[in-house]
Motif scaffolding. Sequence first.
Motif, PDB file in Angstrom:
ATOM      1  N   GLY A  51       0.816  -1.210   0.000  1.00 21.91           N
ATOM      2  CA  GLY A  51       0.000   0.000   0.000  1.00 21.91           C
ATOM      3  C   GLY A  51       0.849   1.259   0.000  1.00 21.91           C
ATOM      4  N   SER A  52       1.969   1.222   0.706  1.00 23.89           N
ATOM      5  CA  SER A  52       2.865   2.380   0.720  1.00 23.89           C
ATOM      6  C   SER A  52       3.444   2.651  -0.661  1.00 23.89           C
ATOM      7  CB  SER A  52       3.995   2.152   1.726  1.00 23.89           C
ATOM      8  OG  SER A  52       3.485   2.096   3.044  1.00 23.89           O
ATOM      9  N   LEU A  53       3.730   1.600  -1.415  1.00 21.73           N
ATOM     10  CA  LEU A  53       4.237   1.785  -2.777  1.00 21.73           C
ATOM     11  C   LEU A  53       3.200   2.443  -3.672  1.00 21.73           C
ATOM     12  CD1 LEU A  53       6.114  -1.608  -3.352  1.00 21.73           C
ATOM     13  CD2 LEU A  53       7.111   0.638  -2.842  1.00 21.73           C
ATOM     14  N   VAL A  54       1.939   2.101  -3.473  1.00 24.13           N
ATOM     15  CA  VAL A  54       0.877   2.725  -4.260  1.00 24.13           C
ATOM     16  C   VAL A  54       0.814   4.223  -3.961  1.00 24.13           C
ATOM     17  CG1 VAL A  54      -1.608   2.787  -4.678  1.00 24.13           C
ATOM     18  CG2 VAL A  54      -0.451   0.593  -4.388  1.00 24.13           C
ATOM     19  N   LEU A  55       0.908   4.585  -2.688  1.00 28.49           N
ATOM     20  CA  LEU A  55       0.859   5.997  -2.317  1.00 28.49           C
ATOM     21  C   LEU A  55       2.061   6.757  -2.859  1.00 28.49           C
ATOM     22  CD1 LEU A  55      -0.418   5.891   1.370  1.00 28.49           C
ATOM     23  CD2 LEU A  55      -1.705   6.293  -0.730  1.00 28.49           C
ATOM     24  N   ALA A  56       3.193   6.105  -2.929  1.00 33.31           N
ATOM     25  CA  ALA A  56       4.384   6.770  -3.455  1.00 33.31           C
ATOM     26  C   ALA A  56       4.224   7.137  -4.919  1.00 33.31           C
ATOM     27  CB  ALA A  56       5.610   5.871  -3.272  1.00 33.31           C
TER      28      ALA A  56
END
Length: 221
Positions: A20-25
């Motif tokens: 999920g953090s990669l998506v936000l990045a």
Amino acid sequence: MNWFSTLDGQGLLAAEYPIGSLVLAGCPALPWAWIGVAAAEPPPNDSRRGLLLHRRDEGFSGAVRCGLPLPLASESMGALLVQHALDDGLAVEETLGECERVLAPGGTLWLTALNPWSPYRMRWAGEGLRARHPGAWQAALRRAGFAFDSVSLQWLGPRWRAAHGDGGIGAGDRLRAGIALTVNKRVRALIPPSPLRKLRWQTGHLRPSEPVRREPAIMDP
């Protein structure tokens, strides 16, 4: 949806947070929103542009308390993360339709759900959860307006032991506890203008492509 607060449920959620953090990045400029089950936390991130909502009964609570439709402007979000908020089967079509509406062109929807093919399903049996197969989710996304060929699929979480969470796209990963579908909102192409027809003069008249012929001047003696 209380199962996600158990050790087994937390084992699945823990495997999803890094993804999920990669998506936000990938959406550094626009605001984003996260909608998750009560026992989940938003993925680690450094942005303060996020709207955080937890699923509560038939609505959502958190930064705002609301139901559907979401109190968000159309095409205002760069990313939406829906983390198991639809695993009880409530308002799936309506929620996905709202996701398509509020996403900006090129924005990303990241949706996680339970995997009905995983042996891990024995751990949530009898908890009132509904696991749909990936094809059913893809069909629902298509009905919501997302392009079918833009959906990518990943399997996440443990296969059986809660502490062995990970993710992948290989054949062996298809037995993991959760699935994650990522889809981008396609930009609708503008209708091109009709090509202009070349003007041609009728027979007997001068055509634009023909050089102008000048007759020699007759001088009086």
